[in-house]
Structures are given as C-alpha cells and as structure tokens.
Design a protein around this motif. Structure first.
Motif, PDB file in Angstrom:
ATOM      1  N   THR A   9      55.565 120.232 143.271  1.00 20.76           N
ATOM      2  CA  THR A   9      54.366 119.695 143.911  1.00 20.76           C
ATOM      3  C   THR A   9      53.213 119.620 142.921  1.00 20.76           C
ATOM      4  N   ILE A  10      53.037 120.677 142.149  1.00 19.55           N
ATOM      5  CA  ILE A  10      51.946 120.703 141.163  1.00 19.55           C
ATOM      6  C   ILE A  10      52.153 119.630 140.101  1.00 19.55           C
ATOM      7  N   VAL A  11      53.363 119.528 139.565  1.00 23.93           N
ATOM      8  CA  VAL A  11      53.642 118.538 138.511  1.00 23.93           C
ATOM      9  C   VAL A  11      53.473 117.118 139.047  1.00 23.93           C
ATOM     10  N   ALA A  12      54.004 116.849 140.232  1.00 26.37           N
ATOM     11  CA  ALA A  12      53.874 115.505 140.812  1.00 26.37           C
ATOM     12  C   ALA A  12      52.409 115.157 141.049  1.00 26.37           C
ATOM     13  N   ALA A  13      51.637 116.106 141.556  1.00 24.82           N
ATOM     14  CA  ALA A  13      50.220 115.848 141.815  1.00 24.82           C
ATOM     15  C   ALA A  13      49.459 115.582 140.514  1.00 24.82           C
ATOM     16  N   LEU A  14      49.763 116.343 139.464  1.00 28.01           N
ATOM     17  CA  LEU A  14      49.065 116.127 138.196  1.00 28.01           C
ATOM     18  C   LEU A  14      49.442 114.795 137.556  1.00 28.01           C
ATOM     19  N   ILE A  15      50.699 114.412 137.651  1.00 26.93           N
ATOM     20  CA  ILE A  15      51.123 113.113 137.112  1.00 26.93           C
ATOM     21  C   ILE A  15      50.416 111.980 137.864  1.00 26.93           C
ATOM     22  N   LEU A  16      50.383 112.092 139.177  1.00 25.99           N
ATOM     23  CA  LEU A  16      49.691 111.059 139.962  1.00 25.99           C
ATOM     24  C   LEU A  16      48.189 111.056 139.681  1.00 25.99           C
ATOM     25  N   ALA A  17      47.611 112.230 139.478  1.00 23.44           N
ATOM     26  CA  ALA A  17      46.179 112.290 139.180  1.00 23.44           C
ATOM     27  C   ALA A  17      45.864 111.541 137.889  1.00 23.44           C
ATOM     28  N   VAL A  18      46.681 111.756 136.865  1.00 23.72           N
ATOM     29  CA  VAL A  18      46.473 111.041 135.602  1.00 23.72           C
ATOM     30  C   VAL A  18      46.598 109.538 135.823  1.00 23.72           C
ATOM     31  N   TRP A  19      47.604 109.128 136.588  1.00 20.45           N
ATOM     32  CA  TRP A  19      47.810 107.715 136.870  1.00 20.45           C
ATOM     33  C   TRP A  19      46.612 107.109 137.601  1.00 20.45           C
ATOM     34  N   TYR A  20      46.132 107.786 138.643  1.00 16.62           N
ATOM     35  CA  TYR A  20      45.006 107.259 139.425  1.00 16.62           C
ATOM     36  C   TYR A  20      43.723 107.226 138.597  1.00 16.62           C
ATOM     37  N   LEU A  21      43.499 108.236 137.792  1.00 16.28           N
ATOM     38  CA  LEU A  21      42.281 108.247 136.978  1.00 16.28           C
ATOM     39  C   LEU A  21      42.348 107.185 135.882  1.00 16.28           C
ATOM     40  N   LEU A  22      43.540 106.916 135.375  1.00 16.15           N
ATOM     41  CA  LEU A  22      43.703 105.825 134.411  1.00 16.15           C
ATOM     42  C   LEU A  22      43.404 104.486 135.080  1.00 16.15           C
ATOM     43  N   ARG A  23      43.893 104.301 136.289  1.00 19.40           N
ATOM     44  CA  ARG A  23      43.612 103.061 137.027  1.00 19.40           C
ATOM     45  C   ARG A  23      42.120 102.928 137.317  1.00 19.40           C
ATOM     46  N   THR A  24      41.463 104.042 137.573  1.00 24.53           N
ATOM     47  CA  THR A  24      40.011 104.002 137.782  1.00 24.53           C
ATOM     48  C   THR A  24      39.315 103.552 136.510  1.00 24.53           C
ATOM     49  N   ALA A  25      39.710 104.113 135.373  1.00 20.87           N
ATOM     50  CA  ALA A  25      39.106 103.741 134.097  1.00 20.87           C
ATOM     51  C   ALA A  25      39.344 102.270 133.764  1.00 20.87           C
ATOM     52  N   LEU A  26      40.462 101.724 134.232  1.00 18.57           N
ATOM     53  CA  LEU A  26      40.773 100.312 133.995  1.00 18.57           C
ATOM     54  C   LEU A  26      40.191  99.396 135.070  1.00 18.57           C
ATOM     55  N   ASP A  27      39.396  99.963 135.964  1.00 21.38           N
ATOM     56  CA  ASP A  27      38.727  99.213 137.031  1.00 21.38           C
ATOM     57  C   ASP A  27      39.731  98.539 137.975  1.00 21.38           C
ATOM     58  N   ARG A  28      40.739  99.297 138.382  1.00 21.25           N
ATOM     59  CA  ARG A  28      41.781  98.792 139.287  1.00 21.25           C
ATOM     60  C   ARG A  28      41.668  99.469 140.647  1.00 21.25           C
ATOM     61  N   ALA A  29      41.789  98.680 141.674  1.00 23.23           N
ATOM     62  CA  ALA A  29      41.819  99.207 143.044  1.00 23.23           C
ATOM     63  C   ALA A  29      43.195  99.806 143.308  1.00 23.23           C
ATOM     64  N   PRO A  30      43.292 100.700 144.292  1.00 26.68           N
ATOM     65  CA  PRO A  30      44.611 101.259 144.612  1.00 26.68           C
ATOM     66  C   PRO A  30      45.563 100.170 145.093  1.00 26.68           C
ATOM     67  N   SER A  31      46.731 100.145 144.521  1.00 29.56           N
ATOM     68  CA  SER A  31      47.747  99.176 144.935  1.00 29.56           C
ATOM     69  C   SER A  31      48.589  99.772 146.054  1.00 29.56           C
ATOM     70  N   ARG A  32      49.466  98.953 146.568  1.00 28.36           N
ATOM     71  CA  ARG A  32      50.397  99.438 147.607  1.00 28.36           C
ATOM     72  C   ARG A  32      51.275 100.560 147.043  1.00 28.36           C
ATOM     73  N   PHE A  33      51.701 100.408 145.790  1.00 28.57           N
ATOM     74  CA  PHE A  33      52.486 101.448 145.131  1.00 28.57           C
ATOM     75  C   PHE A  33      51.715 102.758 145.056  1.00 28.57           C
ATOM     76  N   ASP A  34      50.429 102.687 144.727  1.00 28.67           N
ATOM     77  CA  ASP A  34      49.603 103.893 144.636  1.00 28.67           C
ATOM     78  C   ASP A  34      49.525 104.607 145.981  1.00 28.67           C
ATOM     79  N   LEU A  35      49.332 103.833 147.016  1.00 29.84           N
ATOM     80  CA  LEU A  35      49.247 104.437 148.349  1.00 29.84           C
ATOM     81  C   LEU A  35      50.595 105.039 148.766  1.00 29.84           C
ATOM     82  N   LEU A  36      51.692 104.345 148.449  1.00 27.41           N
ATOM     83  CA  LEU A  36      53.014 104.892 148.774  1.00 27.41           C
ATOM     84  C   LEU A  36      53.318 106.151 147.960  1.00 27.41           C
TER      85      LEU A  36
END
Length: 121
Positions: A9-36
């Motif tokens: 759970t911790i590893v999955a959450a940290l991997i997703l956190a990095v992914w979401y923060l990278l998408r934020t830095a790239l000015d990307r809205a959450p995609s369907r994949f992100d929500l899933l």
C-alpha cells in the motif's frame, strides 16, 4: 498490520504520488487512467483496513483502540475523498489533489502500524 500488505500500500501510494505530482508539473488534468489508478489504490487501502478490523477481533488490540479506529476511518475515507475532489476540479489542480492524497496515505498507514505495534498491557 505490519506486513506485506502495508508495504504494498505504501509503495503503490508513493508511486502514484510521484506520477500525479509529475502530471501537475506538466499542467495535465487527471485522466481516466489516473482516476482508475486512485480507485485501485482505494481498493488496496480497503483490503488493508478490513484486515486491520479483523485483527481487532482476534485478541491483539492496540493500546489506544479509539485512536486506531479513528485512523482506520480516516485512512479508508481519504482516497475516495481525493477522487471526488479531483473530479470536481478537472484541471492540473485535480492532479495535485490526487498527488497530495496519495502522499498522505503512506503517513496514515505508518501511523496505523505504530499504534498497532503497542499492545494493550
């Protein structure tokens, strides 16, 4: 509470956190994949909380059961709340909401582990 499910759970959450923060830095809205992916993380957290609740009834209660139960409620509600808020904000800030939610989950899981490791004397 201190097992491979917590680590996953911790590893999955940290991997997703990095992914979401990278998408934020790239000015990307959450995609369907992100929500899933957040829904999958939420399912993993739900399994963890169910295992912890079952552990409450096997006789090994933590010292502060009320605090432990409060953390369980917070942990299980955090990811779905982040998903709802991210859906309400379909801009880069929605990705930031998911990222912060994914960053807080490991802290909650670690705190659950700390509370669970102190048995009732």
């Amino acid at each position: 509470m201190n097992g491979p499910l917590s680590v996953a759970t911790i590893v999955a959450a940290l991997i997703l956190a990095v992914w979401y923060l990278l998408r934020t830095a790239l000015d990307r809205a959450p995609s369907r994949f992100d929500l899933l992916a957040s829904v999958a993380l939420s399912a993993l957290v739900t399994v963890l909380v169910v295992v912890a609740v079952i552990g409450l009834f096997d006789g090994s209660r933590p010292h502060d059961t009320a605090t432990f139960v409060g953390y369980l409620f917070t942990t299980i509600a955090f990811a779905p709340t982040a998903i709802v808020l991210a859906r309400m904000e379909p801009t880069r800030w929605g990705s930031l909401i998911l990222g912060v939610g994914a960053l807080v989950l490991p802290v909650l899981v670690l705190r659950l582990q700390q509370i669970a490791s102190v048995p009732l004397a």
